[in-house]
Design a protein around this motif. Structure first.
Motif, PDB file in Angstrom:
ATOM      1  N   ILE A   1       0.843  -1.210   0.000  1.00 51.03           N
ATOM      2  CA  ILE A   1       0.000   0.000   0.000  1.00 51.03           C
ATOM      3  C   ILE A   1       0.872   1.251   0.000  1.00 51.03           C
ATOM      4  CG2 ILE A   1      -1.589   1.346   1.459  1.00 51.03           C
ATOM      5  CD1 ILE A   1      -2.975  -1.356   2.086  1.00 51.03           C
ATOM      6  N   VAL A   2       1.953   1.241   0.777  1.00 53.41           N
ATOM      7  CA  VAL A   2       2.884   2.378   0.773  1.00 53.41           C
ATOM      8  C   VAL A   2       3.508   2.523  -0.607  1.00 53.41           C
ATOM      9  CG1 VAL A   2       4.934   3.405   1.814  1.00 53.41           C
ATOM     10  CG2 VAL A   2       3.367   2.060   3.236  1.00 53.41           C
ATOM     11  N   ALA A   3       3.954   1.412  -1.180  1.00 51.48           N
ATOM     12  CA  ALA A   3       4.588   1.460  -2.504  1.00 51.48           C
ATOM     13  C   ALA A   3       3.626   2.000  -3.553  1.00 51.48           C
ATOM     14  CB  ALA A   3       5.089   0.073  -2.896  1.00 51.48           C
ATOM     15  N   ASP A   4       2.374   1.554  -3.506  1.00 50.62           N
ATOM     16  CA  ASP A   4       1.382   1.998  -4.491  1.00 50.62           C
ATOM     17  C   ASP A   4       1.078   3.487  -4.363  1.00 50.62           C
ATOM     18  OD1 ASP A   4       1.247  -0.617  -5.408  1.00 50.62           O
ATOM     19  OD2 ASP A   4      -0.641  -1.069  -4.371  1.00 50.62           O
ATOM     20  N   ALA A   5       1.219   4.028  -3.156  1.00 44.77           N
ATOM     21  CA  ALA A   5       0.932   5.451  -2.927  1.00 44.77           C
ATOM     22  C   ALA A   5       2.133   6.340  -3.209  1.00 44.77           C
ATOM     23  CB  ALA A   5       0.466   5.658  -1.485  1.00 44.77           C
ATOM     24  N   PHE A   6       3.313   5.735  -3.335  1.00 50.65           N
ATOM     25  CA  PHE A   6       4.533   6.528  -3.528  1.00 50.65           C
ATOM     26  C   PHE A   6       4.469   7.201  -4.891  1.00 50.65           C
ATOM     27  CE2 PHE A   6       8.959   7.655  -3.670  1.00 50.65           C
ATOM     28  CZ  PHE A   6       9.345   7.715  -2.342  1.00 50.65           C
ATOM     29  N   GLY A   7       4.684   8.504  -4.901  1.00 50.19           N
ATOM     30  CA  GLY A   7       4.567   9.277  -6.135  1.00 50.19           C
ATOM     31  C   GLY A   7       5.890   9.434  -6.858  1.00 50.19           C
ATOM     32  N   GLU A   8       6.129  10.640  -7.323  1.00 46.52           N
ATOM     33  CA  GLU A   8       7.321  10.954  -8.101  1.00 46.52           C
ATOM     34  C   GLU A   8       8.596  10.921  -7.271  1.00 46.52           C
ATOM     35  OE1 GLU A   8       7.414  11.921 -11.520  1.00 46.52           O
ATOM     36  OE2 GLU A   8       5.371  11.150 -11.538  1.00 46.52           O
ATOM     37  N   GLY A   9       8.453  11.116  -5.952  1.00 49.80           N
ATOM     38  CA  GLY A   9       9.643  11.148  -5.110  1.00 49.80           C
ATOM     39  C   GLY A   9      10.377  12.462  -5.276  1.00 49.80           C
ATOM     40  N   PRO A  10      11.590  12.570  -4.826  1.00 47.64           N
ATOM     41  CA  PRO A  10      12.393  11.468  -4.320  1.00 47.64           C
ATOM     42  C   PRO A  10      12.004  11.032  -2.900  1.00 47.64           C
ATOM     43  CG  PRO A  10      13.630  13.491  -4.089  1.00 47.64           C
ATOM     44  CD  PRO A  10      12.345  13.841  -4.793  1.00 47.64           C
ATOM     45  N   TRP A  11      11.163  11.832  -2.224  1.00 47.29           N
ATOM     46  CA  TRP A  11      10.783  11.529  -0.842  1.00 47.29           C
ATOM     47  C   TRP A  11       9.349  11.065  -0.791  1.00 47.29           C
ATOM     48  CZ3 TRP A  11      15.247  10.853   0.891  1.00 47.29           C
ATOM     49  CH2 TRP A  11      16.302  11.707   0.547  1.00 47.29           C
ATOM     50  N   LEU A  12       8.923  10.640   0.348  1.00 46.36           N
ATOM     51  CA  LEU A  12       7.602  10.051   0.524  1.00 46.36           C
ATOM     52  C   LEU A  12       6.493  10.964   0.003  1.00 46.36           C
ATOM     53  CD1 LEU A  12       5.952   7.688   1.730  1.00 46.36           C
ATOM     54  CD2 LEU A  12       6.006   8.908   3.919  1.00 46.36           C
ATOM     55  N   LEU A  13       6.596  12.258   0.290  1.00 46.30           N
ATOM     56  CA  LEU A  13       5.554  13.201  -0.125  1.00 46.30           C
ATOM     57  C   LEU A  13       5.943  14.012  -1.346  1.00 46.30           C
ATOM     58  CD1 LEU A  13       4.379  14.424   3.393  1.00 46.30           C
ATOM     59  CD2 LEU A  13       3.525  12.518   2.022  1.00 46.30           C
ATOM     60  N   GLY A  14       6.978  13.603  -2.030  1.00 48.79           N
ATOM     61  CA  GLY A  14       7.390  14.317  -3.239  1.00 48.79           C
ATOM     62  C   GLY A  14       8.752  14.949  -3.078  1.00 48.79           C
ATOM     63  N   ALA A  15       8.843  16.234  -3.410  1.00 48.74           N
ATOM     64  CA  ALA A  15      10.134  16.922  -3.397  1.00 48.74           C
ATOM     65  C   ALA A  15      10.617  17.257  -1.993  1.00 48.74           C
ATOM     66  CB  ALA A  15      10.043  18.211  -4.226  1.00 48.74           C
ATOM     67  N   GLN A  16       9.703  17.374  -1.030  1.00 48.49           N
ATOM     68  CA  GLN A  16      10.072  17.795   0.325  1.00 48.49           C
ATOM     69  C   GLN A  16      10.329  16.597   1.231  1.00 48.49           C
ATOM     70  OE1 GLN A  16       7.015  19.908   2.508  1.00 48.49           O
ATOM     71  NE2 GLN A  16       8.418  20.476   4.163  1.00 48.49           N
ATOM     72  N   PHE A  17      11.514  16.541   1.825  1.00 48.00           N
ATOM     73  CA  PHE A  17      11.814  15.567   2.871  1.00 48.00           C
ATOM     74  C   PHE A  17      11.081  16.007   4.126  1.00 48.00           C
ATOM     75  CE2 PHE A  17      14.301  14.224   6.536  1.00 48.00           C
ATOM     76  CZ  PHE A  17      14.487  12.871   6.278  1.00 48.00           C
ATOM     77  N   THR A  18      10.368  15.070   4.776  1.00 47.89           N
ATOM     78  CA  THR A  18       9.601  15.419   5.976  1.00 47.89           C
ATOM     79  C   THR A  18       9.849  14.411   7.093  1.00 47.89           C
ATOM     80  OG1 THR A  18       7.611  14.113   5.506  1.00 47.89           O
ATOM     81  CG2 THR A  18       7.740  16.320   4.491  1.00 47.89           C
ATOM     82  N   THR A  19       9.307  14.712   8.235  1.00 48.35           N
ATOM     83  CA  THR A  19       9.375  13.808   9.376  1.00 48.35           C
ATOM     84  C   THR A  19       8.705  12.475   9.063  1.00 48.35           C
ATOM     85  OG1 THR A  19       9.560  15.643  10.914  1.00 48.35           O
ATOM     86  CG2 THR A  19       8.713  13.587  11.813  1.00 48.35           C
ATOM     87  N   ALA A  20       7.744  12.457   8.166  1.00 49.59           N
ATOM     88  CA  ALA A  20       7.122  11.191   7.768  1.00 49.59           C
ATOM     89  C   ALA A  20       8.149  10.262   7.126  1.00 49.59           C
ATOM     90  CB  ALA A  20       5.951  11.442   6.830  1.00 49.59           C
ATOM     91  N   ASP A  21       9.113  10.814   6.393  1.00 52.29           N
ATOM     92  CA  ASP A  21      10.188   9.995   5.832  1.00 52.29           C
ATOM     93  C   ASP A  21      10.977   9.323   6.955  1.00 52.29           C
ATOM     94  OD1 ASP A  21      10.416  10.424   2.763  1.00 52.29           O
ATOM     95  OD2 ASP A  21      10.205  12.475   3.521  1.00 52.29           O
ATOM     96  N   VAL A  22      11.232  10.065   8.016  1.00 56.67           N
ATOM     97  CA  VAL A  22      11.999   9.522   9.145  1.00 56.67           C
ATOM     98  C   VAL A  22      11.222   8.404   9.832  1.00 56.67           C
ATOM     99  CG1 VAL A  22      12.950  10.059  11.433  1.00 56.67           C
ATOM    100  CG2 VAL A  22      13.292  11.662   9.527  1.00 56.67           C
ATOM    101  N   VAL A  23       9.973   8.656  10.176  1.00 53.05           N
ATOM    102  CA  VAL A  23       9.197   7.695  10.961  1.00 53.05           C
ATOM    103  C   VAL A  23       8.891   6.444  10.142  1.00 53.05           C
ATOM    104  CG1 VAL A  23       7.057   7.330  12.241  1.00 53.05           C
ATOM    105  CG2 VAL A  23       8.275   9.507  12.448  1.00 53.05           C
ATOM    106  N   LEU A  24       8.361   6.614   8.953  1.00 53.00           N
ATOM    107  CA  LEU A  24       8.027   5.452   8.123  1.00 53.00           C
ATOM    108  C   LEU A  24       9.291   4.786   7.588  1.00 53.00           C
ATOM    109  CD1 LEU A  24       5.859   3.686   6.789  1.00 53.00           C
ATOM    110  CD2 LEU A  24       5.779   5.346   4.933  1.00 53.00           C
TER     111      LEU A  24
END
Length: 195
Positions: free
Chosen positions: A131-154
């Motif tokens: 489910i995470v893989a299917d939701a992953f977009g363009e990247g490079p980070w989980l939510l796109g261009a911005q690295f966030t705390t969600a990248d750290v936790v997940l």
């Protein structure tokens, strides 16, 4: 500020985030093998005897996700998205770790030597990771261009699951996890990738 830490606990999440934020934090190592997590002094901080715990200006926080959200809100707004859709996804993925991924991973341990139960638990975990893989977009980070705390936790959770040989991440997640492991803050928090 103090982080009560052990590298074999969920305190690795806030420890990595602290490095990303460049915060000056005293790390108090709690040795499980010496029972320090059950000592009265530590139980006064976290009555569950679990790690992590964070003390900041008289406040005490427990639960790694809550600590990461607090640190971001208080010291790292640059690691929190501003757009409402991204903010919704940010909260979703942080909650997904404790609410979905970790319980499914623990299901593998709970199955013990029962091969059928282990296979069923692994299938549920693989589905949650997909489910995470299917939701992953363009990247490079989980939510796109911005690295966030969600990248750290997940990201830290999936990297741990991979290290424990619980998952074989889909290619999109494997590439993202590789980028996470190359971040200087990650390497300061964990040492070189694979260590």
């Amino acid at each position: 500020m103090k982080l009560y830490h052990n590298p074999k606990s969920r305190s690795t999440r806030p420890n990595w985030l602290i490095e990303e934020l460049g915060l000056d934090v005293e790390r108090v190592m709690i040795a499980f093998d010496k029972g320090e997590h059950r000592a009265p002094d530590y139980l006064a901080i976290n009555p569950l005897g679990q790690l992590p715990a964070l003390e900041d200006d008289g406040a005490i926080l427990t639960e790694s996700g809550a600590i990461c959200l607090y640190l971001t809100d208080a010291y790292g707004p640059q690691l929190k998205p501003e757009k409402r859709a991204d903010l919704a996804a940010y909260h979703r993925w942080i909650a997904y770790v404790a609410g979905t991924l970790e319980p499914r991973a623990m299901g593998i341990y709970a199955a013990g030597d029962d091969a059928d139960r282990r296979a069923a638990a692994k299938e549920k975990l693989d589905h949650a990771v997909q489910i995470v893989a299917d939701a992953f977009g363009e990247g490079p980070w989980l939510l796109g261009a911005q690295f966030t705390t969600a990248d750290v936790v997940l990201g830290s959770t999936l990297l741990w699951m991979q290290m424990m040989q619980m998952i074989e991440p889909p290619p999109v997640l494997g590439a993202w996890m590789g980028r996470l492991a190359q971040r200087p803050a990650f390497q300061r928090a964990f040492g070189q990738p694979g260590s």
